[in-house]
Design a protein around this motif. Structure first.
Motif, PDB file in Angstrom:
ATOM      1  N   THR A 186      56.937  51.733  47.662  1.00  0.00           N
ATOM      2  CA  THR A 186      55.479  51.676  47.642  1.00  0.00           C
ATOM      3  C   THR A 186      54.975  50.365  48.230  1.00  0.00           C
ATOM      4  OG1 THR A 186      55.668  50.850  45.404  1.00  0.00           O
ATOM      5  CG2 THR A 186      55.120  53.168  45.646  1.00  0.00           C
ATOM      6  N   THR A 187      53.702  50.387  48.575  1.00  0.00           N
ATOM      7  CA  THR A 187      53.077  49.165  49.070  1.00  0.00           C
ATOM      8  C   THR A 187      52.991  48.149  47.936  1.00  0.00           C
ATOM      9  OG1 THR A 187      51.731  50.588  50.447  1.00  0.00           O
ATOM     10  CG2 THR A 187      51.067  48.299  50.299  1.00  0.00           C
ATOM     11  N   ALA A 188      53.210  46.888  48.274  1.00  0.00           N
ATOM     12  CA  ALA A 188      53.149  45.838  47.257  1.00  0.00           C
ATOM     13  C   ALA A 188      51.755  45.759  46.658  1.00  0.00           C
ATOM     14  CB  ALA A 188      53.518  44.493  47.880  1.00  0.00           C
ATOM     15  N   GLU A 189      51.704  45.463  45.382  1.00  0.00           N
ATOM     16  CA  GLU A 189      50.431  45.505  44.651  1.00  0.00           C
ATOM     17  C   GLU A 189      49.398  44.538  45.223  1.00  0.00           C
ATOM     18  OE1 GLU A 189      49.343  44.977  40.053  1.00  0.00           O
ATOM     19  OE2 GLU A 189      51.353  45.709  40.461  1.00  0.00           O
ATOM     20  N   VAL A 191      49.178  43.489  48.246  1.00  0.00           N
ATOM     21  CA  VAL A 191      48.697  43.968  49.539  1.00  0.00           C
ATOM     22  C   VAL A 191      47.633  45.026  49.329  1.00  0.00           C
ATOM     23  CG1 VAL A 191      49.381  45.056  51.686  1.00  0.00           C
ATOM     24  CG2 VAL A 191      50.932  43.481  50.572  1.00  0.00           C
TER      25      VAL A 191
END
Lengths: 203, 193
Positions: A186-189, A191
């Motif tokens: 998943t995309t980093a929080e 970001v």
């Protein structure tokens, strides 16, 4: 080294700094030179004996530590939330009380008050434990069943919110694992938050 | 009242916990000035005669406590920002978006690049030919994953030298190691079945 326990207080802890800023009512028994500014109502450069003030905990604690057996400088009295009538309300049904009404840090502040120590300290200690136990069930329920991230207006203090947040993250992680297994990238929080802000700036 | 500015600084930090606001040079300077003033006043008290010091003692202790408190607030401010910068290395990768970089102070930027360098040296030293710790944050199940592109990113050079143009809404089957950083940065998204 400090990251392991977000709930524990340490030298750099924001929470610990903010909770020591909470005000406690005190009475001065001796005059203090050059401290008139503590009492915003008076023009006098010195603070006189008998002055009643609401001081931040860290200042009150300092004067309290200078108290000796034969000369008392300051007397700290109970803050409103820990007075007897409030204690009665909490004993009756803690789960319905809005803890944030007087202080965002109910439990931590309570702990500080116990450590002063005051005559009522043992009672407050029992009260804090009992109140936490009574309210914990609700937090437990919320953590397992809350659908959205929204948990405003739940009358929870900062410690309880932190527990709720962590419990919810665990619950969501468990749900995700049960559905997909763990390999989804998943995309980093940070970001995600950054991109959201960028979108808000454009519109 | 003492330490008001320091408290504001801490409250501001607490309010904006999940983003890094611009480094507050003005407040930090004001607090340092207050600390200098407190220090000077205490030095003056020490220099007066011994007989008078008794009556000055309480004010002296109060100023000293304020000095310590200011120090604590300032250090906490710097420490929390540093932790945030460190966390960003793992979430954004080694290059920060320019609008975030603008919010850092000079020494924070220097710290970030130093941290980057240390991390790179460390990752190179693991095993015979290095190990990228930012890869496979979660245990992988397959070597290739299907991804969809979320924004026009432009050229991407693959490990085997082939050049790929990443266009919005296109889907690719890519090596996991290649696309994981891009997914973390929000450029690609993994397609779930």
């Amino acid at each position: 080294m400090f990251n392991s326990g977000g709930m524990r207080s340490h030298y750099f802890s924001l929470e610990s700094i903010l909770v020591t800023q909470e005000r406690v009512p005190c009475v001065f028994h001796q005059p203090v030179k050059h401290a008139g500014f503590l009492d915003s109502g008076s023009q006098n450069p010195d603070l006189e004996a008998g002055a009643k003030l609401d001081l931040p905990y860290w200042i009150a604690k300092l004067f309290h530590s200078l108290n000796s057996n034969n000369a008392k400088i300051i007397e700290i009295t109970l803050p409103k939330i820990f007075k007897e009538n409030y204690r009665d309300i909490l004993t009756a049904d803690a789960s319905l009380v809005d803890l944030t009404k007087h202080s965002k840090y109910f439990y931590k502040f309570g702990k500080l008050i116990i450590n002063i120590p005051l005559r009522e300290s043992p009672e407050i200690q029992i009260l804090l434990q009992q109140a936490f136990k009574d309210r914990f069930r609700k937090i437990f329920d919320l953590a397992q069943h809350l659908v959205s991230d929204f948990h405003g207006n739940r009358k929870l203090d900062t410690l309880e919110l932190e527990i709720l947040d962590r419990a919810r993250k665990c619950q969501l992680a468990l749900d995700a694992w049960l559905c997909h297994g763990a390999s989804h990238i998943t995309t980093a929080e940070m970001v995600v938050n950054h991109n959201k802000r960028k979108l808000a700036d454009i519109s | 009242m003492f330490c008001e500015k320091a408290l504001e600084l801490i409250q501001e930090l607490e309010r904006a916990k999940d983003l890094l606001s611009p480094y507050d040079t003005d407040s930090v300077r004001t607090i340092l000035e207050e600390m200098n003033m407190l220090y000077e006043e205490n030095i003056n008290v020490i220099n007066i005669s011994i007989d008078e010091i008794g009556s000055e003692m309480y004010a002296f202790r109060l100023r000293h406590a304020a000095l310590e408190r200011n120090k604590r607030c300032l250090l906490a401010y710097l420490w929390h920002r540093q932790q945030h910068v460190k966390q960003m290395r793992w979430e954004f990768g080694s290059i920060l978006p320019p609008d975030i970089k603008n919010n850092l102070s000079d020494s924070e930027i220097e710290w970030f690049s130093q941290y980057n360098r240390n991390l790179a040296v460390y990752m190179k030293s693991i095993g015979s030919d290095g190990l990228n710790l930012a890869l496979d944050m979660k245990p992988p199940k397959s070597l290739y994953v299907e991804v969809r592109c979320l924004q026009d990113h432009g050229k991407l050079e693959m490990d085997d030298g082939e050049i790929l143009y990443l266009k919005k809404n296109n889907q690719y089957l890519m090596a996991r190691a290649q696309c994981e950083p891009l997914i973390r940065q929000g450029i690609l998204e993994q397609i779930l079945r």
